[in-house]
Design a protein around this motif. Structure first.
Motif, mmCIF file in Angstrom:
data_model
loop_
_atom_site.group_PDB
_atom_site.id
_atom_site.type_symbol
_atom_site.label_atom_id
_atom_site.label_comp_id
_atom_site.label_asym_id
_atom_site.label_seq_id
_atom_site.Cartn_x
_atom_site.Cartn_y
_atom_site.Cartn_z
ATOM 1 N N ARG A 1 58.059 -20.379 29.734
ATOM 2 C CA ARG A 1 59.001 -20.524 29.191
ATOM 3 C C ARG A 1 59.398 -19.199 28.034
ATOM 4 O O ARG A 1 60.546 -19.273 28.316
ATOM 5 N N HIS A 2 57.988 -18.828 27.635
ATOM 6 C CA HIS A 2 58.289 -17.655 25.993
ATOM 7 C C HIS A 2 59.093 -16.665 27.897
ATOM 8 O O HIS A 2 59.911 -15.375 27.084
ATOM 9 N N MET A 3 58.714 -15.995 28.515
ATOM 10 C CA MET A 3 58.265 -15.564 29.482
ATOM 11 C C MET A 3 59.995 -15.136 30.271
ATOM 12 O O MET A 3 60.567 -14.464 29.954
ATOM 13 N N LEU A 4 60.699 -16.319 30.141
ATOM 14 C CA LEU A 4 62.494 -16.842 30.576
ATOM 15 C C LEU A 4 63.013 -16.470 28.760
ATOM 16 O O LEU A 4 63.861 -16.093 29.282
ATOM 17 N N MET A 5 62.920 -17.357 28.463
ATOM 18 C CA MET A 5 63.849 -16.546 26.948
ATOM 19 C C MET A 5 63.674 -15.718 26.359
ATOM 20 O O MET A 5 64.610 -15.900 25.897
ATOM 21 N N GLU A 6 62.612 -14.987 26.281
ATOM 22 C CA GLU A 6 62.670 -13.777 25.285
ATOM 23 C C GLU A 6 63.562 -12.624 25.899
ATOM 24 O O GLU A 6 64.476 -12.150 25.161
ATOM 25 N N PRO A 7 63.912 -12.748 26.994
ATOM 26 C CA PRO A 7 65.048 -11.754 27.392
ATOM 27 C C PRO A 7 66.927 -12.498 27.353
ATOM 28 O O PRO A 7 67.675 -11.905 26.717
ATOM 29 N N TYR A 8 66.805 -13.907 26.845
ATOM 30 C CA TYR A 8 67.760 -14.689 26.704
ATOM 31 C C TYR A 8 68.085 -13.884 25.721
ATOM 32 O O TYR A 8 69.013 -14.089 24.777
ATOM 33 N N ARG A 9 66.392 -14.547 24.588
ATOM 34 C CA ARG A 9 67.231 -14.311 22.596
ATOM 35 C C ARG A 9 67.226 -13.213 22.412
ATOM 36 O O ARG A 9 68.303 -12.735 21.574
ATOM 37 N N LYS A 10 66.794 -12.278 22.957
ATOM 38 C CA LYS A 10 67.468 -10.544 22.976
ATOM 39 C C LYS A 10 68.947 -9.547 23.180
ATOM 40 O O LYS A 10 68.965 -9.762 23.162
ATOM 41 N N GLY A 11 68.910 -10.435 24.565
ATOM 42 C CA GLY A 11 70.404 -10.866 24.651
ATOM 43 C C GLY A 11 71.164 -11.223 23.484
ATOM 44 O O GLY A 11 72.244 -10.453 23.384
ATOM 45 N N VAL A 12 71.468 -12.165 23.637
ATOM 46 C CA VAL A 12 71.896 -12.994 22.299
ATOM 47 C C VAL A 12 72.025 -12.215 21.196
ATOM 48 O O VAL A 12 73.175 -12.836 20.571
#
Length: 146
Positions: free
Chosen positions: A24-35
């Motif tokens: 989940r962290h590996m998937l969410m980290e790019p999303y958090r960075k993008g937001v």
């Protein structure tokens, strides 16, 4: 024997939980960075972080990509690219027309610097054409008030 089985089960549960959280962290980290980049106005970085996720079918990433292109944030306005990212083709749990509806509302919100009735109607008609009932209701209300 029962003690070993219980220990083994507990270990499996712990490892499964760790694996899930890591995934989940590996998937969410790019999303958090993008937001975060989007909120800071760094749209090039937001695109860089979101595009791989959007290509894999992440709905929120796709919607953010569409928003960037529809609003021309750091790129030229490109409604065709925005439509591509809003397409539900092959995307699970995607409701046809819903994203276009909410994009239209961005343009119709009075008091913001994006207010543009023509663009709002453009995106609302696309939403309606895709069968999103709320768009039909919005269009009926707007056209009825003219």
């Amino acid at each position: 024997m029962a003690k070993k089985t219980i220990i083994c089960l507990l270990l499996c549960v712990l490892l499964a939980g760790f694996g899930y959280n890591f995934y989940r962290h590996m998937l969410m980290e790019p999303y958090r960075k993008g937001v975060s980049a989007f909120k800071e106005g760094n749209f090039a970085e937001a695109l860089k972080q979101m595009e791989p996720l959007a290509q894999k079918g992440n709905l929120r990433a796709r919607q953010l990509m569409a928003r960037i292109y529809a609003l021309g944030l750091g790129v030229e306005v490109d409604n065709d690219v925005a439509k591509k990212w809003l397409s539900c083709t092959g995307i699970k749990s995607c409701v046809n027309g819903k994203a276009e509806y909410y994009l239209a509302l961005l343009f119709f919100e009075k008091g913001n610097n994006l207010f543009d009735r023509e663009k709002a109607t453009y995106w609302m008609e696309i939403s309606s054409d895709k069968g999103y009932r709320k768009a039909d209701e919005w269009l009926a209300g707007v056209n009825g008030s003219e």
